[in-house]
Design an enzyme around this catalytic site. Structure first.
Site, mmCIF file in Angstrom:
data_model
loop_
_atom_site.group_PDB
_atom_site.id
_atom_site.type_symbol
_atom_site.label_atom_id
_atom_site.label_comp_id
_atom_site.label_asym_id
_atom_site.label_seq_id
_atom_site.Cartn_x
_atom_site.Cartn_y
_atom_site.Cartn_z
ATOM 1 N N GLU A 1 4.307 -4.234 8.883
ATOM 2 C CA GLU A 1 5.835 -3.246 8.942
ATOM 3 C C GLU A 1 6.615 -2.159 10.070
ATOM 4 O O GLU A 1 7.660 -2.087 10.279
ATOM 5 C CB GLU A 1 4.892 -2.043 7.485
ATOM 6 C CG GLU A 1 4.900 -3.020 6.551
ATOM 7 C CD GLU A 1 3.361 -2.814 6.300
ATOM 8 O OE1 GLU A 1 2.904 -3.542 7.607
ATOM 9 O OE2 GLU A 1 2.952 -3.608 5.461
ATOM 10 N N ASN B 1 1.885 -9.295 11.869
ATOM 11 C CA ASN B 1 1.097 -7.572 12.602
ATOM 12 C C ASN B 1 0.773 -7.920 14.086
ATOM 13 O O ASN B 1 0.900 -9.877 14.058
ATOM 14 C CB ASN B 1 -0.114 -7.786 11.626
ATOM 15 C CG ASN B 1 -0.453 -8.925 10.954
ATOM 16 O OD1 ASN B 1 0.031 -10.157 10.826
ATOM 17 N ND2 ASN B 1 -2.066 -8.643 10.394
ATOM 18 N N CYS C 1 0.452 -2.829 13.231
ATOM 19 C CA CYS C 1 0.883 -3.743 11.585
ATOM 20 C C CYS C 1 2.573 -3.919 11.416
ATOM 21 O O CYS C 1 3.655 -4.140 11.979
ATOM 22 C CB CYS C 1 1.081 -2.371 10.547
ATOM 23 S SG CYS C 1 -1.094 -1.995 9.698
ATOM 24 N N GLU D 1 -2.896 -8.213 16.081
ATOM 25 C CA GLU D 1 -3.968 -7.665 16.419
ATOM 26 C C GLU D 1 -4.277 -7.392 17.901
ATOM 27 O O GLU D 1 -3.760 -8.343 18.604
ATOM 28 C CB GLU D 1 -5.123 -8.401 15.625
ATOM 29 C CG GLU D 1 -4.611 -8.390 14.094
ATOM 30 C CD GLU D 1 -6.323 -8.782 13.046
ATOM 31 O OE1 GLU D 1 -6.746 -9.599 13.631
ATOM 32 O OE2 GLU D 1 -5.906 -8.348 12.091
ATOM 33 N N CYS E 1 -0.223 0.111 4.232
ATOM 34 C CA CYS E 1 -0.933 0.934 5.076
ATOM 35 C C CYS E 1 -0.085 2.363 4.751
ATOM 36 O O CYS E 1 0.771 2.411 4.818
ATOM 37 C CB CYS E 1 -1.619 0.811 6.004
ATOM 38 S SG CYS E 1 -0.890 1.192 7.555
ATOM 39 N N CYS F 1 2.045 3.457 7.892
ATOM 40 C CA CYS F 1 3.056 2.940 8.499
ATOM 41 C C CYS F 1 4.180 3.371 6.973
ATOM 42 O O CYS F 1 5.149 3.260 7.309
ATOM 43 C CB CYS F 1 2.981 1.297 7.596
ATOM 44 S SG CYS F 1 2.567 -0.353 8.822
HETATM 45 N N1 THU Z 1 -1.511 -5.180 8.081
HETATM 46 C C1 THU Z 1 -0.376 -5.190 7.903
HETATM 47 O O1 THU Z 1 0.005 -5.676 9.281
HETATM 48 N N2 THU Z 1 0.097 -4.567 7.094
HETATM 49 C C2 THU Z 1 -0.151 -3.988 6.092
HETATM 50 O O2 THU Z 1 0.578 -3.181 5.309
HETATM 51 C C3 THU Z 1 -1.887 -3.717 5.819
HETATM 52 C C4 THU Z 1 -2.525 -4.462 7.146
HETATM 53 C C5 THU Z 1 -2.552 -5.830 9.559
HETATM 54 C C6 THU Z 1 -3.525 -5.406 10.078
HETATM 55 C C7 THU Z 1 -4.229 -6.042 10.549
HETATM 56 O O3 THU Z 1 -4.282 -6.863 11.407
HETATM 57 C C8 THU Z 1 -4.803 -6.990 8.837
HETATM 58 O O4 THU Z 1 -3.373 -6.665 8.011
HETATM 59 C C9 THU Z 1 -5.598 -6.787 8.140
HETATM 60 O O5 THU Z 1 -5.822 -5.529 7.549
#
Ligand code: THU
Length: 136
Positions: free
Chosen positions: A58, A45, A56, A47, A90, A93
């Site tokens: 994925e 991920n 994300c 941010e 999520c 994704c």
């Molecule tokens: N996140 C992912 O990368 N994948 C997921 O399936 C769930 C959430 C990340 C997004 C954000 O940077 C952090 O996790 C918190 O939500």
């Protein structure tokens, strides 16, 4: 798919999680996709201070793979080392992954604890419009 193959894919996801850029949530995620030809593409991920722009792990893995000419994946592993329990992908994704993965493709996700979830793309996104509409 053999359990040892899934173990190896999960290790790639763990490696990718270490590269996560997550200064706002402190929640590191790594994902690894196995392409049909046996190659592996991983993502973490990424941010942003404008939270909605966060990518994300994925979807990062998907775009890495597609940018290298791979569009068909046979397995996915996701590592969330900052949670003890497994955390699934999520909804956004799941939709993006389903574009490039058949419903029977195995998916594993686990946190830092002993529990893990072994499921499939179809379980994560049932009644998927793409796969259901192309069934004929
Ligand atoms: N996140 C992912 O990368 N994948 C997921 O399936 C769930 C959430 C990340 C997004 C954000 O940077 C952090 O996790 C918190 O939500």
């Amino acid at each position: 798919m053999k359990d040892t193959q899934m173990d190896a894919l999960f290790q790639e996801a763990q490696r990718a999680a270490a590269f996560a850029y997550a200064p706002y949530s402190n929640f590191h995620v790594g994902a690894a996709l196995l392409a049909e030809d046996g190659t592996v593409f991983s993502g973490c991920n990424v941010e942003n201070r404008s939270f909605g722009l966060t990518i994300c792990a994925e979807r990062n893995a998907v775009v890495q793979a597609v940018a290298h000419g791979k569009r068909s994946f046979t397995a996915l592993a996701i590592s969330t080392p900052d949670s003890a329990e497994p955390v699934g992908p999520c909804g956004a994704c799941r939709q993006v992954l389903s574009e490039f993965m058949p419903p029977e493709a195995p998916v594993r996700f686990a946190g830092s604890g002993p529990n893990r979830v072994d499921t499939t793309m179809g379980e994560l996104l049932p009644y998927d419009s793409l796969h259901d509409l192309t069934k004929g």
